[in-house]
Scaffold this active site. Structure first.
Site, PDB file in Angstrom:
ATOM      1  N   THR A  36      -7.176  -1.985  -7.420  1.00  0.00           N
ATOM      2  CA  THR A  36      -7.716  -3.287  -7.038  1.00  0.00           C
ATOM      3  C   THR A  36      -6.602  -4.300  -7.240  1.00  0.00           C
ATOM      4  O   THR A  36      -5.982  -4.332  -8.309  1.00  0.00           O
ATOM      5  CB  THR A  36      -8.940  -3.672  -7.881  1.00  0.00           C
ATOM      6  OG1 THR A  36      -8.558  -3.879  -9.240  1.00  0.00           O
ATOM      7  CG2 THR A  36     -10.007  -2.587  -7.807  1.00  0.00           C
ATOM      8  N   MET A  45      -1.895  -9.452 -12.128  1.00  0.00           N
ATOM      9  CA  MET A  45      -2.850  -8.556 -12.795  1.00  0.00           C
ATOM     10  C   MET A  45      -3.604  -7.758 -11.743  1.00  0.00           C
ATOM     11  O   MET A  45      -4.176  -8.306 -10.809  1.00  0.00           O
ATOM     12  CB  MET A  45      -3.850  -9.369 -13.631  1.00  0.00           C
ATOM     13  CG  MET A  45      -4.874  -8.496 -14.357  1.00  0.00           C
ATOM     14  SD  MET A  45      -5.911  -9.436 -15.488  1.00  0.00           S
ATOM     15  CE  MET A  45      -6.946 -10.318 -14.334  1.00  0.00           C
ATOM     16  N   CYS A  46      -3.581  -6.446 -11.873  1.00  0.00           N
ATOM     17  CA  CYS A  46      -4.296  -5.549 -10.964  1.00  0.00           C
ATOM     18  C   CYS A  46      -5.050  -4.509 -11.794  1.00  0.00           C
ATOM     19  O   CYS A  46      -4.850  -4.395 -13.005  1.00  0.00           O
ATOM     20  CB  CYS A  46      -3.324  -4.842 -10.020  1.00  0.00           C
ATOM     21  SG  CYS A  46      -2.431  -5.948  -8.912  1.00  0.00           S
ATOM     22  N   GLY A  47      -5.897  -3.767 -11.149  1.00  0.00           N
ATOM     23  CA  GLY A  47      -6.614  -2.693 -11.819  1.00  0.00           C
ATOM     24  C   GLY A  47      -6.283  -1.367 -11.162  1.00  0.00           C
ATOM     25  O   GLY A  47      -6.249  -1.275  -9.932  1.00  0.00           O
ATOM     26  N   ARG A  58     -10.025  -7.644 -12.125  1.00  0.00           N
ATOM     27  CA  ARG A  58      -8.581  -7.488 -12.258  1.00  0.00           C
ATOM     28  C   ARG A  58      -7.892  -7.551 -10.900  1.00  0.00           C
ATOM     29  O   ARG A  58      -6.666  -7.671 -10.839  1.00  0.00           O
ATOM     30  CB  ARG A  58      -8.226  -6.171 -12.951  1.00  0.00           C
ATOM     31  CG  ARG A  58      -8.655  -6.082 -14.407  1.00  0.00           C
ATOM     32  CD  ARG A  58      -8.050  -4.853 -15.076  1.00  0.00           C
ATOM     33  NE  ARG A  58      -6.612  -4.950 -15.146  1.00  0.00           N
ATOM     34  CZ  ARG A  58      -5.935  -5.532 -16.139  1.00  0.00           C
ATOM     35  NH1 ARG A  58      -6.584  -6.084 -17.150  1.00  0.00           N
ATOM     36  NH2 ARG A  58      -4.613  -5.568 -16.114  1.00  0.00           N
TER      37      ARG A  58
END
Length: 298
Positions: A147, A1-3, A32
């Site tokens: 992120t 999970m990343c942003g 995130r």
């Protein structure tokens, strides 16, 4: 999970605020991706010069490096140092020679190049990364950010996003590619070099390869819908534009907002809530397997 986040300004009056707007969006996405963060800003530039975004160890003598390149670049390059990174600006006529000279410095990494693009990335919380590089003071026409929550490779600065896909082009990615190892081997045989085990760097390398074959960025992204196996949302930046692509089943969350002043992207709506005029924006979820693109030249 990343942003992932991005913003493309239609209104030139907002350009002095680009960095602060992007910083706010980036920091909201901390939960995130707290491992590392990075961003690309498209600011001032001209066709007569090329900017090289460089990364090295803390305390590296970038000014000394610039001086050592003075003969190669036809004069001492202009250099702007920001913590572990620096932007080296050289005449376009000498860009090839400077690129070759930089390759002889193994302690310096080239993270991006172009007439307007500047790339910064580092390990740490997004707020710390934004502060370290003074993102809030930067100005420009558009920018993208990421992120990271590392899943398939180590938490390193090299593995942070964005990844460059060519001059004035870069990519940030939320998701996971299942065929990146096989694709990396195939692209390596085609002459595409990789510095990390990050699957997102493979996606960037894939777009580079497609475009070297003559495809436009849009065509390369569309070809990726067939060749890239897994879940992904890509946000890409070019010298004059900003684009978005989701995988065919739109596995990862994504939301966009458009007003007469800007277009913005966030992995979640909360990344957009502090933008000016958001209450009156057209807010929508980008469709799967559809290339969206906004361009200053249009």
């Amino acid at each position: 999970m990343c942003g992932i986040v991005g913003i493309f300004l239609k209104d030139a009056k907002l350009e002095p605020e680009l960095g602060s707007m992007l910083a706010s969006m980036l920091c909201v996405m901390t939960d995130r991706g707290p491992d590392s963060a990075g961003f690309a800003i498209y600011g001032a530039g001209d066709a007569e010069h090329v900017k090289f975004s460089l990364r090295a160890a803390e305390g590296f003598d970038f000014q000394g490096l610039a001086h050592s390149l003075s003969l190669t670049s036809g004069g001492t390059p202009r250099v702007t140092v920001r913590a572990t990174h620096a932007v080296l600006e050289v005449p376009a006529a000498h860009a090839s020679e400077v690129r070759a000279a930089l390759a002889r410095h193994p302690d310096v990494a080239l993270v991006g190049a172009g007439t307007r693009m500047e790339v910064f990335k580092e390990v740490g919380l997004p707020s710390a990364v934004a502060t370290r590089f003074d993102l809030g003071t930067m100005r420009g026409t558009h920018g993208i950010g990421h992120t990271r929550m590392a899943t398939e490779s180590a938490v390193t600065t090299a593995g942070a996003h964005p990844f460059s896909t060519g001059d004035d082009q870069c990519l940030v990615h939320n998701g996971s590619l299942s065929n990146h190892n096989a694709l990396r081997r195939a692209l390596t045989r085609e002459g595409i070099a990789f510095a990390t085990e990050n699957d997102s760097e493979v996606a960037a390398g894939y777009l580079t390869w497609r475009m070297k074959q003559g495809a436009s960025l849009g065509a390369a992204l569309e070809a990726g819908l067939k060749d890239l196996d897994g879940f992904f949302t890509f946000v890409v930046g070019t010298e004059s534009g900003f684009g978005v692509l989701r995988d065919p089943i739109a596995c990862k969350p994504a939301v966009m907002a458009e007003t007469d002043r800007y277009v913005a992207f966030g992995s979640e709506y909360r990344a957009l809530v502090d933008l000016p005029g958001i209450a009156k924006a057209k807010v929508f979820e980008p469709e799967p397997a559809t290339v969206y693109f906004w361009d200053r030249a249009a």
